[in-house]
Design an enzyme around this catalytic site. Structure first.
Site, short mmCIF file in Angstrom:
data_model
loop_
_atom_site.label_atom_id
_atom_site.label_comp_id
_atom_site.label_asym_id
_atom_site.label_seq_id
_atom_site.Cartn_x
_atom_site.Cartn_y
_atom_site.Cartn_z
N ASP A 175 40.98 41.43 75.45
CA ASP A 175 41.82 40.64 74.56
C ASP A 175 40.91 39.94 73.54
O ASP A 175 39.95 39.26 73.93
CB ASP A 175 42.62 39.60 75.35
N ASN A 183 44.96 35.85 61.67
CA ASN A 183 46.21 36.09 60.92
C ASN A 183 46.64 34.86 60.14
O ASN A 183 47.07 34.96 58.98
CB ASN A 183 47.32 36.51 61.89
N HIS A 188 47.92 38.82 57.58
CA HIS A 188 48.09 39.92 58.53
C HIS A 188 47.35 41.19 58.11
O HIS A 188 46.94 41.98 58.98
CB HIS A 188 49.58 40.22 58.73
N ASP A 192 45.01 43.22 60.56
CA ASP A 192 45.11 44.65 60.83
C ASP A 192 43.76 45.33 60.65
O ASP A 192 43.38 46.22 61.43
CB ASP A 192 46.13 45.31 59.89
N GLU A 218 46.85 42.19 70.29
CA GLU A 218 45.39 42.22 70.29
C GLU A 218 44.87 42.55 71.69
O GLU A 218 43.73 42.25 72.04
CB GLU A 218 44.81 40.88 69.83
#
Length: 300
Positions: A175, A183, A188, A192, A218
């Protein structure tokens, strides 16, 4: 009845589907002998009529041609009965193509099968579309990794391999730490980019037989075949170090991240792969609780 000024052969010659006629008396090597092919055959395969007359349709097959399809064709030829298969063949230049292939026996006046006619329709485009749709349903569109559905299938197969062959394996649950902050701060699109870059970095630091999947925003998992917990800890630590030392740059922004990793090895008491995944998730939680940027595994 109206008189037509063309013969049936003219229709076959100009048909869009491939037509091949072979003798029916040679099944074993070198295979059925071709006595006729139409123009569609030469256009699809790249072979001229002169190159294939007297040869066998097997020249169009290769290692990628399905053994099951070839077996079905052989059975139809041996029993001299109609057969229909979807098969992958190869052109003279080595380009693969897919066919919806139907083979039908031809009889003489005495009712004996003397030849076999094969009608073949090029279905390459259809097969390619189906393969792309299948791939999209099993991969994550952003990273290109396995998605949760494909991960579950792969993990289940690996678990049953362990049960049948006693080959131990391990699993990593990863994680990205504080990913929401990326973000929130950069948007975003940057998030990405980091996810895609993180995925590529992970792939570079694992073996070809290891399987990585994005199973959540994630959240990632890696299956490590034939790997005990000690080996998995080494892999996890290598990943953690590589990620913490990396810098992802885009649009004049430089972003560094860390990752928390939980490790678990399969045990005899595991009733399915879900139990193993749950244990890896619990270890991931402990890695987060210990301050993140950690690799953690409780004793199994």
């Amino acid at each position: 009845m109206k008189n037509f000024d063309f013969e049936f052969k003219d229709i076959v010659e100009t048909a869009k589907d491939v037509v091949i006629v072979t003798k029916a008396d040679q099944i074993d090597e070198p295979g059925p002998e071709i006595i006729y092919v139409n123009q569609a055959f030469t256009e699809l395969t790249g072979y001229s009529k002169e190159e294939v007359i007297g040869k066998t349709p097997r020249i169009l097959q290769s290692k990628g041609t399905s053994k099951k399809a070839r077996s079905m064709i052989r059975k139809g030829l041996e029993e001299k009965v109609p057969v229909r298969v979807t098969i992958r063949n190869y052109s003279k230049a080595g380009k693969e193509y897919w066919l919806d292939l139907s083979i039908t026996p031809l009889f003489n006046d005495q009712g004996e099968v003397t030849h076999m006619v094969s009608i073949q329709r090029d279905v390459t485009e259809y097969i390619n579309v189906q393969n792309k749709l299948k791939l999209l349903s099993r991969t994550d569109s952003l990273t290109g990794l396995m998605n949760r559905r494909m991960f579950d299938e792969t993990a289940e197969k690996e678990f049953y391999r362990y049960k049948n062959q006693s080959i131990h394996y391990s699993l990593l649950a990863l994680d990205i730490d504080h990913f929401k902050r990326i973000n929130d701060k950069y948007g975003h699109s940057m998030g990405d980019y980091v996810l895609a870059s993180f995925s590529s970095l992970c792939e570079k630091n694992i073996r070809s037989q290891d399987k990585i999947a994005r199973i959540g925003g994630e959240e990632f998992c890696i299956i490590l075949p034939a790997t005990d917990k000690a080996g998995a800890m080494e892999v996890a630590e290598k990943l953690r170090a590589s990620i913490s030392n990396a810098c992802f740059t885009q649009n004049d922004y430089e972003i560094s991240i860390t990752v928390s990793i939980g490790v678990s090895e399969v045990t005899e008491s595991d009733y399915d792969y879900v139990a193993m995944l749950k244990r890896a998730d619990e270890n991931l939680y402990h890695a987060k609780h210990k301050g993140r940027n950690q690799v953690y595994s409780l004793d199994n």
